[in-house]
Design a protein around this motif. Structure first.
Motif, PDB file in Angstrom:
ATOM      1  N   MET A   1      10.537  -9.428  -5.522  1.00 56.95           N
ATOM      2  CA  MET A   1      10.098  -8.433  -5.029  1.00 56.95           C
ATOM      3  C   MET A   1       9.086  -8.107  -4.146  1.00 56.95           C
ATOM      4  O   MET A   1       8.066  -9.317  -4.670  1.00 56.95           O
ATOM      5  CB  MET A   1       9.859  -7.467  -5.873  1.00 56.95           C
ATOM      6  N   LYS A   2       9.269  -8.583  -2.575  1.00 60.22           N
ATOM      7  CA  LYS A   2       7.601  -8.739  -1.569  1.00 60.22           C
ATOM      8  C   LYS A   2       6.638  -7.877  -2.142  1.00 60.22           C
ATOM      9  O   LYS A   2       7.120  -7.213  -1.942  1.00 60.22           O
ATOM     10  CB  LYS A   2       8.766  -9.478   0.000  1.00 60.22           C
ATOM     11  N   LEU A   3       5.869  -8.185  -1.481  1.00 60.59           N
ATOM     12  CA  LEU A   3       4.574  -7.158  -1.102  1.00 60.59           C
ATOM     13  C   LEU A   3       5.148  -6.791   0.089  1.00 60.59           C
ATOM     14  O   LEU A   3       4.395  -7.721   1.421  1.00 60.59           O
ATOM     15  CB  LEU A   3       3.363  -8.366  -1.082  1.00 60.59           C
ATOM     16  N   VAL A   4       4.102  -5.450   0.154  1.00 60.98           N
ATOM     17  CA  VAL A   4       4.405  -4.892   2.239  1.00 60.98           C
ATOM     18  C   VAL A   4       2.751  -4.468   1.700  1.00 60.98           C
ATOM     19  O   VAL A   4       2.545  -3.867   0.449  1.00 60.98           O
ATOM     20  CB  VAL A   4       5.503  -2.992   1.488  1.00 60.98           C
ATOM     21  N   VAL A   5       2.433  -3.985   2.963  1.00 59.49           N
ATOM     22  CA  VAL A   5       1.294  -3.251   3.008  1.00 59.49           C
ATOM     23  C   VAL A   5       1.053  -1.824   2.436  1.00 59.49           C
ATOM     24  O   VAL A   5       2.230  -1.235   2.876  1.00 59.49           O
ATOM     25  CB  VAL A   5       1.189  -3.452   4.097  1.00 59.49           C
ATOM     26  N   GLY A   6       1.104  -1.742   1.782  1.00 57.15           N
ATOM     27  CA  GLY A   6       0.487  -0.445   1.241  1.00 57.15           C
ATOM     28  C   GLY A   6       0.735   0.002  -0.298  1.00 57.15           C
ATOM     29  O   GLY A   6       1.267   0.735  -0.895  1.00 57.15           O
ATOM     30  N   SER A   7       1.134  -1.596  -0.365  1.00 54.88           N
ATOM     31  CA  SER A   7       2.481  -1.182  -1.905  1.00 54.88           C
ATOM     32  C   SER A   7       1.321  -0.703  -3.300  1.00 54.88           C
ATOM     33  O   SER A   7       0.631  -1.171  -3.030  1.00 54.88           O
ATOM     34  CB  SER A   7       3.517  -2.189  -2.096  1.00 54.88           C
ATOM     35  N   PRO A   8       1.991  -0.854  -4.726  1.00 59.98           N
ATOM     36  CA  PRO A   8       1.173  -0.265  -5.199  1.00 59.98           C
ATOM     37  C   PRO A   8       0.252  -1.451  -5.464  1.00 59.98           C
ATOM     38  O   PRO A   8       0.814  -2.344  -6.404  1.00 59.98           O
ATOM     39  CB  PRO A   8       2.349   0.294  -6.418  1.00 59.98           C
ATOM     40  N   GLY A   9      -0.882  -1.467  -6.342  1.00 58.76           N
ATOM     41  CA  GLY A   9      -2.322  -2.183  -6.773  1.00 58.76           C
ATOM     42  C   GLY A   9      -2.580  -3.334  -5.981  1.00 58.76           C
ATOM     43  O   GLY A   9      -2.941  -4.331  -6.063  1.00 58.76           O
ATOM     44  N   THR A  10      -2.715  -2.664  -4.608  1.00 57.32           N
ATOM     45  CA  THR A  10      -3.299  -3.076  -3.667  1.00 57.32           C
ATOM     46  C   THR A  10      -4.177  -2.716  -3.305  1.00 57.32           C
ATOM     47  O   THR A  10      -4.070  -1.248  -3.013  1.00 57.32           O
ATOM     48  CB  THR A  10      -2.117  -3.928  -2.290  1.00 57.32           C
ATOM     49  N   VAL A  11      -5.301  -2.639  -2.383  1.00 56.52           N
ATOM     50  CA  VAL A  11      -6.007  -1.921  -1.089  1.00 56.52           C
ATOM     51  C   VAL A  11      -5.925  -1.618  -0.377  1.00 56.52           C
ATOM     52  O   VAL A  11      -5.834  -0.401  -0.148  1.00 56.52           O
ATOM     53  CB  VAL A  11      -6.908  -3.260  -0.456  1.00 56.52           C
TER      54      VAL A  11
END
Lengths: 154, 154
Positions: A1-11
């Motif tokens: 699962m790639k990381l997207v801006v605004g995904s849960p657990g991110t700033v």
């Protein structure tokens, strides 16, 4: 699962949730301060819908804080599926509430001219509350889109 | 790109588009037949939004017919991206129009009791038109979801 801006657990995710929570609370506060709002079903529904939105965003915001502090990864399929359903339901309810309130306010301002005829009607407060509700909807729509992209990339 | 029920160029897709086209046209027809609808912005917006929806669904319905007759595959990423954007925009506009009309109708029926005070107001026609608009929204929401799943599976 790639990381997207605004995904849960991110700033980014935390900022989106904070924004949703703040704007929905502001929409409630302004509407409650407008006298006579409780006579109109659409405005009561706006408060109920924004209240649900504020609670949902507050909950997910707290989860984001926890994930950031403990450096935990929230991007697992079950959690993201839950977030997608919740986000889409609250986004649809927020849009419905904002639009029904807009319908009533436009009727008061333009069609029936109640705002001109009855100066005691706090039309400007209704308008400000609806603007806040639309900003909340924009932010939750962004979150929903991010969640959908995350789920699709599983 | 896998095939999903209701995807473009299939019988399911054609049925969804036909349903959207029929119900949006019915919503317009009932609203236009209600006298005095043009005095209210929300009802005019409902007609505009349902008109756009009917045109969009008619266009895609014709494309589905063509694909079915010529046995052509419409599932290419560029076309599906276009369908996704169009479907989401029209779905959002349809929901907004239906909800603003509901806001006004509930105000007339419950809050201001205009429907009881002014029996010449065709409230039941407003209600039927809004029900058709909501059915249209449900069908376009199903199409949008199918398109999103198709795009995600590219």
């Amino acid at each position: 699962m790639k990381l997207v801006v605004g995904s849960p657990g991110t700033v980014g995710g935390l900022l989106l949730r904070t924004g949703q929570c703040l704007f929905s609370s502001a929409a409630i506060a302004v509407m409650v301060s407008a006298s006579g709002f409780s006579n109109y079903t659409a405005f009561c529904y706006l408060i109920a819908s924004m209240g649900l939105q504020a609670l949902w965003s507050l909950g997910l915001g707290c989860l984001d804080c926890y994930a950031l502090r403990m450096k935990r990864d929230l991007n697992n399929p079950v959690l993201v599926s839950l977030f997608v359903v919740g986000d889409w339901v609250t986004a649809t309810l927020s849009l419905a509430a904002a639009c029904s309130s807009v319908g009533v306010t436009v009727l008061f301002v333009n069609d029936l001219e109640f705002c001109r005829l009855y100066p005691q009607l706090p039309c400007y407060k209704y308008e400000i509350s609806i603007i806040f509700a639309f900003i909340t909807w924009l932010l939750i729509a962004m979150s929903s889109l991010v969640m959908f992209c995350l789920l699709a990339s599983v």
